[in-house]
Structure formats: C-alpha cells, structure tokens
Design a protein around this motif. Structure first.
Motif, PDB file in Angstrom:
ATOM      1  N   UNK A 224       0.726  -1.304   0.152  1.00 53.92           N
ATOM      2  CA  UNK A 224      -0.062  -0.100   0.070  1.00 53.92           C
ATOM      3  C   UNK A 224       0.851   1.121  -0.169  1.00 53.92           C
ATOM      4  N   UNK A 225       2.099   1.067   0.456  1.00 55.51           N
ATOM      5  CA  UNK A 225       2.910   2.218   0.546  1.00 55.51           C
ATOM      6  C   UNK A 225       3.795   2.264  -0.598  1.00 55.51           C
ATOM      7  N   UNK A 226       4.636   0.923  -0.769  1.00 55.34           N
ATOM      8  CA  UNK A 226       5.676   0.854  -1.844  1.00 55.34           C
ATOM      9  C   UNK A 226       5.244   0.953  -3.131  1.00 55.34           C
ATOM     10  N   UNK A 227       3.980   0.551  -3.677  1.00 59.59           N
ATOM     11  CA  UNK A 227       3.659   0.542  -5.190  1.00 59.59           C
ATOM     12  C   UNK A 227       3.208   1.878  -5.571  1.00 59.59           C
ATOM     13  N   UNK A 228       2.317   2.776  -4.677  1.00 58.75           N
ATOM     14  CA  UNK A 228       2.274   4.101  -5.168  1.00 58.75           C
ATOM     15  C   UNK A 228       3.411   4.898  -5.219  1.00 58.75           C
ATOM     16  N   UNK A 229       4.269   4.936  -4.180  1.00 62.01           N
ATOM     17  CA  UNK A 229       5.420   5.810  -4.222  1.00 62.01           C
ATOM     18  C   UNK A 229       6.173   5.508  -5.408  1.00 62.01           C
ATOM     19  N   UNK A 230       6.573   4.040  -5.556  1.00 54.73           N
ATOM     20  CA  UNK A 230       7.305   3.736  -6.757  1.00 54.73           C
ATOM     21  C   UNK A 230       7.098   4.156  -7.830  1.00 54.73           C
ATOM     22  N   UNK A 231       5.586   4.048  -8.250  1.00 50.41           N
ATOM     23  CA  UNK A 231       4.938   4.339  -9.306  1.00 50.41           C
ATOM     24  C   UNK A 231       5.265   5.889  -9.744  1.00 50.41           C
ATOM     25  N   UNK A 232       4.985   6.685  -8.642  1.00 52.66           N
ATOM     26  CA  UNK A 232       4.986   8.135  -8.924  1.00 52.66           C
ATOM     27  C   UNK A 232       6.469   8.518  -9.153  1.00 52.66           C
ATOM     28  N   UNK A 233       7.326   8.278  -8.631  1.00 46.22           N
ATOM     29  CA  UNK A 233       8.796   8.571  -8.503  1.00 46.22           C
ATOM     30  C   UNK A 233       9.147   7.963 -10.123  1.00 46.22           C
ATOM     31  N   UNK A 234       8.858   6.747 -10.489  1.00 45.61           N
ATOM     32  CA  UNK A 234       8.999   6.225 -11.753  1.00 45.61           C
ATOM     33  C   UNK A 234       8.441   7.150 -12.879  1.00 45.61           C
ATOM     34  N   UNK A 235       7.133   7.516 -12.820  1.00 44.95           N
ATOM     35  CA  UNK A 235       6.659   8.491 -13.733  1.00 44.95           C
ATOM     36  C   UNK A 235       7.296   9.697 -13.694  1.00 44.95           C
ATOM     37  N   UNK A 236       7.399  10.589 -12.865  1.00 41.96           N
ATOM     38  CA  UNK A 236       8.189  11.821 -12.644  1.00 41.96           C
ATOM     39  C   UNK A 236       9.595  11.679 -13.379  1.00 41.96           C
ATOM     40  N   UNK A 237      10.457  10.662 -13.116  1.00 43.66           N
ATOM     41  CA  UNK A 237      11.481  10.629 -13.729  1.00 43.66           C
ATOM     42  C   UNK A 237      11.478  10.252 -15.162  1.00 43.66           C
ATOM     43  N   UNK A 238      10.556   9.361 -15.596  1.00 44.76           N
ATOM     44  CA  UNK A 238      10.484   9.168 -17.170  1.00 44.76           C
ATOM     45  C   UNK A 238       9.953  10.388 -17.745  1.00 44.76           C
ATOM     46  N   UNK A 239       8.963  11.119 -17.446  1.00 47.48           N
ATOM     47  CA  UNK A 239       8.653  12.310 -17.798  1.00 47.48           C
ATOM     48  C   UNK A 239       9.675  13.336 -18.203  1.00 47.48           C
ATOM     49  N   UNK A 240      10.429  13.798 -17.356  1.00 44.95           N
ATOM     50  CA  UNK A 240      11.480  14.529 -17.164  1.00 44.95           C
ATOM     51  C   UNK A 240      12.564  14.093 -18.478  1.00 44.95           C
TER      52      UNK A 240
END
Length: 431
Positions: A224-240
């Motif tokens: 519940x903590x790991x998956x949302x955090x990992x996805x958000x960080x992953x998407x932000x880095x990829x967009x940039x």
C-alpha cells in the motif's frame, strides 16, 4: 485438518527503490531509443507535445494502477483487478491484451538489442539477427528463473548504464540544440491534430512499463505504501527524461533525421543524432546504453508476463499447471518457461514498427480496463480523486483508435478470439 487448498504465494522482497528500478527498467528502453524517432516521423517537432500528452495519460493510469495494486496486492495487475472490481470477462480481456501486447514488445526488445549489437560490431547482414535475439531471450529467461532478488540486481545494473548513456546524450547534444534549436524546431506543427494524436498513442506505450510494478504487487514489501510511491517516482523521472531527450535530440539534428532513422532496422535514432554531433565514439556509448535498455525491457517483460500467466493459471483461464511455484516459492517456473518460448517464437517474425503499433492498441485497451476498475473503488480504498479514473478511461479509449486502422481491427478480432477461447474452456470444464 482442513481440506481447503492453499494457493502458494510469492515472497515479498521488493522495496520502493527496487520497485522503482524495476519500473524504470521496463520503461526506459524501446520507448526512448526507438519510439521517439517513430513518433517524430509522424508528428515532426510536435512529438514534444505528444510526449507531454502521453505523460498526462500515463500519470492518470499510473495513479489508478497504484491505488488498485495497493488495495489488491497480488500478481496479475489489471487481470486481477478486472476480476475483483468488474467481472471475469473484463479480467480475462485485460490479461489477454497484456499477454498479446507485451509478448510482442519483448520480442521487439530482443530484436532491437540484437540489431544494435550486430550494427556496433559490424556483423549486421550475416544472418545473425534472429539467433542473437533468441540467445538473449534464453539467457534472460534463465535469469528470471533464479528469482526476483537476482533479477532485481541485474535490473539495477542495466538501468544505471542506460541512464548514464542518456545523460551523455543530453550533455553532448545540448550545446548544438541551443545553437540551432530554433531552426530545427520550426515549423513546430508540421502535420495536423491527427498526426499528434497518432504520435501520442505510440508514445503512451513508451511509458507503460510502470505497470510491471503492479503486476509484481505480490512481491512488494508493504504494497500500500511501496507501489504508489514507486509508480509516482518512476513516472516523474520518465517524463523529465523523455521530454529532455526529445527536445534536445530534435533541437540538435531536427525531427526529420530522427524520423528517417527509424526506417532502418539496424539503426537507433539517438545513436545517429549523437554521431552527427560528436562522432563515432559518443555514438558507441549511446549504442551500449540502447543495448542495455533493450535487455532491461526484455528482463522486466519476462517477469511481468510470467506473473500474469501465473495469475491466469490460478483462475484456470490458462492451464492450472502454470500456477505452480518452485519449492522456495520465489518463481513460477512453468509460467516463465512458456513466456520465454512464446517470445522466442515471435522473434522469428518480429516487425518493429508493426509490433509497436499493435502494442499501443492492446495496451490502451488494457489500461482503459484499469481505469474502469479504479472507478469501482470504495471511498475507503481510494487514494486519489475519482476524476483521475474518468480522465484515464476516456483518454485510453480515445487514443486506442488513432493507430493504423488495420492494427486496431486485428486487435478487436483478437479480443473476440480470446472471448471465444474462454467460453469454450468454460463449456468444457463446466465452470
């Protein structure tokens, strides 16, 4: 003693860093090294807009995937969410779309790796493309069979090399982009709205590796903590990263150069761009990054696909034997093997451009179901506003039909074929 059968569960070994790196390893590959060139050939300089639009759609999907995975942390991704929050038919379609799209994508990644390797070593044209790609599939299937922990270590190494090569690309090409960027970015809109939407649909696929985090929800610590955090960080880095690479690449050499390169099976757009700017040595570094990226995609797709096969085996949408784990409970051995065989089979007939478009349609349908499932979450389960679900659903359903007509017609036919398969199995088994 109870007669109830206990379904063996995979071990939870992934933290936020590991899950994020798995997502980056799945995303940063064909997307940044190939699809930016394909999309530039369709939309010209406006591919930058397509990258941004695709990022918005991916963000909606990522957030919805994250809250679904956080509440229902089992292997299988949207296949499982469809079953739990919608109905078995939606669940099956999601699993079927995932298998079709990502098996083809994995074959494309293997062929891409082989193409770049043989081009770099001047061995292209000697009949080694398919054997080299199949060899890569065999090796990485073997790695996945050793379990998630070792797979994660290999993935971190691959992602690190890839990011370093992309960093070099930006640093080397940026001065040229600053000097001649205004000229190369003009005219910015060389096509029409349809071309931008087509490019957006193709670029969306370049973000979809984050879904691999959800398919491995059963293996994440504190999901519940790991998956949302990992996805958000992953998407932000990829967009940039994507926006930076697209802007710098087009600014340095122009959209025409990037778009034309993708017509050549043995060349990578970013490699050609940096060779034009800084010569062969810099091109070699980017080529190495492209090769490691393709291997990262291959590794993570074998992992993700095998987990969906595992989930479908548990529900008997595929033969039950695919639900078996090894003695340590770390690997669904038969599921991994059948995925490896399927990818190797598609390597024999892989066509990069067609496969990418085919993946786009199937993945957009897959995520439309993801968003639809997220809309069914209760207020207690919901982590994000409901409008994100509606935005994701509408954008996926809309973009799916901006790929070539023959692609989405084949996709719809395969959905029907899958439903016929499931109906037949139900009639035969009496379920």
């Amino acid at each position: 003693m109870s007669g109830k059968t206990i379904t063996p569960q995979l071990q939870r070994e992934l933290g936020v860093l590991g899950a994020t790196m798995m997502g980056l390893g799945s995303i940063i590959g064909t997307g940044v090294f190939v699809s930016i060139g394909i999309a530039a050939g369709i939309a010209g300089s406006a591919v930058i807009v397509a990258v941004a639009l695709a990022a918005f759609v991916a963000t909606c999907n990522g957030l919805n995937s994250a809250q679904l995975a956080a509440n229902h942390a089992v292997s299988g991704g949207t296949y499982e969410y469809g079953y739990k929050y919608l109905n078995p038919w939606f669940g099956f379609i999601a699993g079927w779309m995932f298998l079709l799209a990502k098996t083809a994508s994995a074959a494309t990644a293997a062929l891409g790796f082989a193409s770049y390797l043989l081009t770099t070593t001047n061995l292209m044209g000697r009949g080694l493309l398919v054997p080299t790609a199949i060899f890569a599939v065999v090796v990485f299937t073997a790695i996945v069979l050793t379990g998630i922990r070792r797979s994660n270590l290999v993935n971190i190494i691959i992602v690190s090399v890839t990011l370093l090569s992309l960093g070099l690309f930006v640093i080397v090409c940026l001065p040229r982009a600053v000097t001649v960027g205004a000229e190369n970015l003009t005219p910015f809109f060389s096509g029409n709205a349809a071309s931008v939407l087509h490019a957006t649909a193709l670029m969306f696929v370049a973000y979809t590796g984050y879904g691999r985090i959800a398919t491995m929800g059963e293996e994440a610590k504190e999901p519940r903590k790991t998956i949302p955090r990992a996805m958000i960080v992953c998407l932000l880095l990829t967009m940039l990263l994507y926006i930076t690479v697209a802007a710098v690449g087009i600014g340095a050499v122009g959209a025409g150069v990037l778009g034309n390169v993708t017509q050549q099976a043995q060349a990578a757009p970013l490699e050609v761009a940096i060779r034009n700017v800084a010569g062969p040595a810099a091109g070699l570094v980017v080529a190495i990054g492209a090769m490691t990226a393709m291997l990262g995609v291959l590794l993570n797709l074998i992992l993700g696909l095998s987990r969906v096969v595992l989930a479908m085996g548990r529900r008997r949408d595929l033969p039950r034997l695919f639900a078996r784990l090894n003695q340590s409970g770390s690997t669904p051995v038969l599921a991994v093997l059948v995925v490896g065989v399927a990818i190797a089979g598609l390597v024999l007939i892989g066509d990069v451009k067609t496969t990418w478009s085919f993946s786009a349609f199937n993945v957009l349908i897959y995520y439309a179901i993801t968003n639809f499932a997220a809309l069914q979450l209760s207020p207690e389960e919901r982590l994000y506003p409901k409008w994100i679900g509606w935005a994701g659903l509408a954008s996926c359903a809309f973009l799916a039909f901006w790929v070539e007509q023959q692609i989405w017609l084949v996709g719809l036919a395969l959905i029907v074929a899958g439903l016929i398969w499931r109906t037949t199995v139900q009639l035969l088994t009496g379920d």
